[in-house]
Scaffold this active site. Structure first.
Site, PDB file in Angstrom:
ATOM      1  N   CYS A 165       4.929   8.416   7.535  1.00 30.50           N
ATOM      2  CA  CYS A 165       3.899   7.996   7.786  1.00 30.50           C
ATOM      3  C   CYS A 165       5.154   6.477   7.990  1.00 30.50           C
ATOM      4  CB  CYS A 165       3.571   6.929   6.487  1.00 30.50           C
ATOM      5  SG  CYS A 165       2.516   5.533   6.737  1.00 30.50           S
ATOM      6  N   CYS A 180       5.212   3.569   6.555  1.00 32.05           N
ATOM      7  CA  CYS A 180       6.288   3.441   5.465  1.00 32.05           C
ATOM      8  C   CYS A 180       7.648   3.453   5.529  1.00 32.05           C
ATOM      9  CB  CYS A 180       6.058   5.362   4.709  1.00 32.05           C
ATOM     10  SG  CYS A 180       5.053   5.064   3.587  1.00 32.05           S
ATOM     11  N   ASP A 188       3.336  -7.777  14.450  1.00 32.80           N
ATOM     12  CA  ASP A 188       2.134  -7.034  15.061  1.00 32.80           C
ATOM     13  C   ASP A 188       3.390  -6.229  16.811  1.00 32.80           C
ATOM     14  OD1 ASP A 188      -0.891  -5.892  14.708  1.00 32.80           O
ATOM     15  OD2 ASP A 188      -0.117  -5.497  16.595  1.00 32.80           O
ATOM     16  N   HIS A 247       3.494   3.409  -0.640  1.00 32.08           N
ATOM     17  CA  HIS A 247       2.203   4.527   0.037  1.00 32.08           C
ATOM     18  C   HIS A 247       1.228   3.997  -0.385  1.00 32.08           C
ATOM     19  CE1 HIS A 247       0.725   6.171   3.762  1.00 32.08           C
ATOM     20  NE2 HIS A 247       0.030   6.786   2.730  1.00 32.08           N
ATOM     21  N   ASN A 256      -8.619  -4.151   8.155  1.00 32.20           N
ATOM     22  CA  ASN A 256      -9.160  -3.267   8.534  1.00 32.20           C
ATOM     23  C   ASN A 256      -9.129  -1.129   7.621  1.00 32.20           C
ATOM     24  OD1 ASN A 256     -10.505  -4.636  10.663  1.00 32.20           O
ATOM     25  ND2 ASN A 256      -8.309  -3.299  11.647  1.00 32.20           N
ATOM     26  N   HIS A 306      -1.636   3.814   6.340  1.00 31.37           N
ATOM     27  CA  HIS A 306      -1.030   2.843   5.274  1.00 31.37           C
ATOM     28  C   HIS A 306      -1.707   1.347   5.373  1.00 31.37           C
ATOM     29  CE1 HIS A 306       2.965   2.085   3.347  1.00 31.37           C
ATOM     30  NE2 HIS A 306       2.451   0.747   3.525  1.00 31.37           N
ATOM     31  N   HIS A 326      -2.721  -2.015   5.580  1.00 33.55           N
ATOM     32  CA  HIS A 326      -1.328  -3.465   5.683  1.00 33.55           C
ATOM     33  C   HIS A 326      -2.598  -4.944   5.715  1.00 33.55           C
ATOM     34  CE1 HIS A 326      -3.374  -0.846   8.962  1.00 33.55           C
ATOM     35  NE2 HIS A 326      -3.412  -1.503   9.431  1.00 33.55           N
ATOM     36  N   HIS A 347      -3.824  -7.643   8.323  1.00 36.03           N
ATOM     37  CA  HIS A 347      -3.482  -8.470   9.140  1.00 36.03           C
ATOM     38  C   HIS A 347      -3.321 -10.582   9.257  1.00 36.03           C
ATOM     39  CE1 HIS A 347      -4.168  -5.293  12.286  1.00 36.03           C
ATOM     40  NE2 HIS A 347      -4.758  -5.019  11.282  1.00 36.03           N
TER      41      HIS A 347
END
Ligand code: 5GP
Ligand code: ZN
Length: 116
Positions: free
Chosen positions: A4, A7, A30, A46, A86, A97, A99, A101
């Site tokens: 991943c 990860c 990002d 994870h 998302n 994984h 996340h 933003h």
């Protein structure tokens, strides 16, 4: 998760521009920022997405939101920010994984969504 991307970033196996780390979460810029501030905050452990969370993930999910204001303030967005998570196909999640933003900057980030 051996293969991943996030990860690997959390473990330091793939380089990133880290902005914060504690026992449970890792935050980094990002690679393709959409706004002057664009940070990703991830659980170190994870979790695929908000569609696959368990009761035991509640603490780390809270932690991800709890660090957002500090990270935004310290990285050029002191007057607020937007959090986007998302999820799945409909949410057009690209990296599997979980996340958050954190986006912002000196100017308002724009409308929440384009109306269709
Ligand atoms: P998603 O569409 O899954 O919500 O967002 C994935 C985000 O991860 C995108 O904004 C993309 O630019 C970012 N990203 C993808 N690969 C990398 C990477 O290797 N390093 C960093 N720092 N960001 C990445
Ligand atoms: Zn992962």
């Amino acid at each position: 998760m051996d293969n991943c991307l996030f990860c690997k970033i959390a473990r330091g196996e793939i380089p990133s521009r880290k902005v914060f780390e504690d026992e449970d979460v890792f935050a980094f810029h990002d690679i393709n920022p959409a706004r002057p501030l664009h940070i990703l905050v991830i659980p170190k452990r994870h979790i695929t997405s908000l569609a696959t969370i368990a009761d035991t993930d509640t603490l780390v999910l809270g932690r991800i939101l709890a660090v957002a204001n500090q990270l935004a303030s310290e990285n050029g967005s002191p007057d607020g920010f937007r959090v986007i998570i998302n999820t799945g196909r409909i949410g057009q999640q690209e990296v599997q994984h979980l996340h958050a933003h954190i986006v912002g900057g000196p100017e308002p980030v724009g409308p929440m969504l384009k109306r269709v």
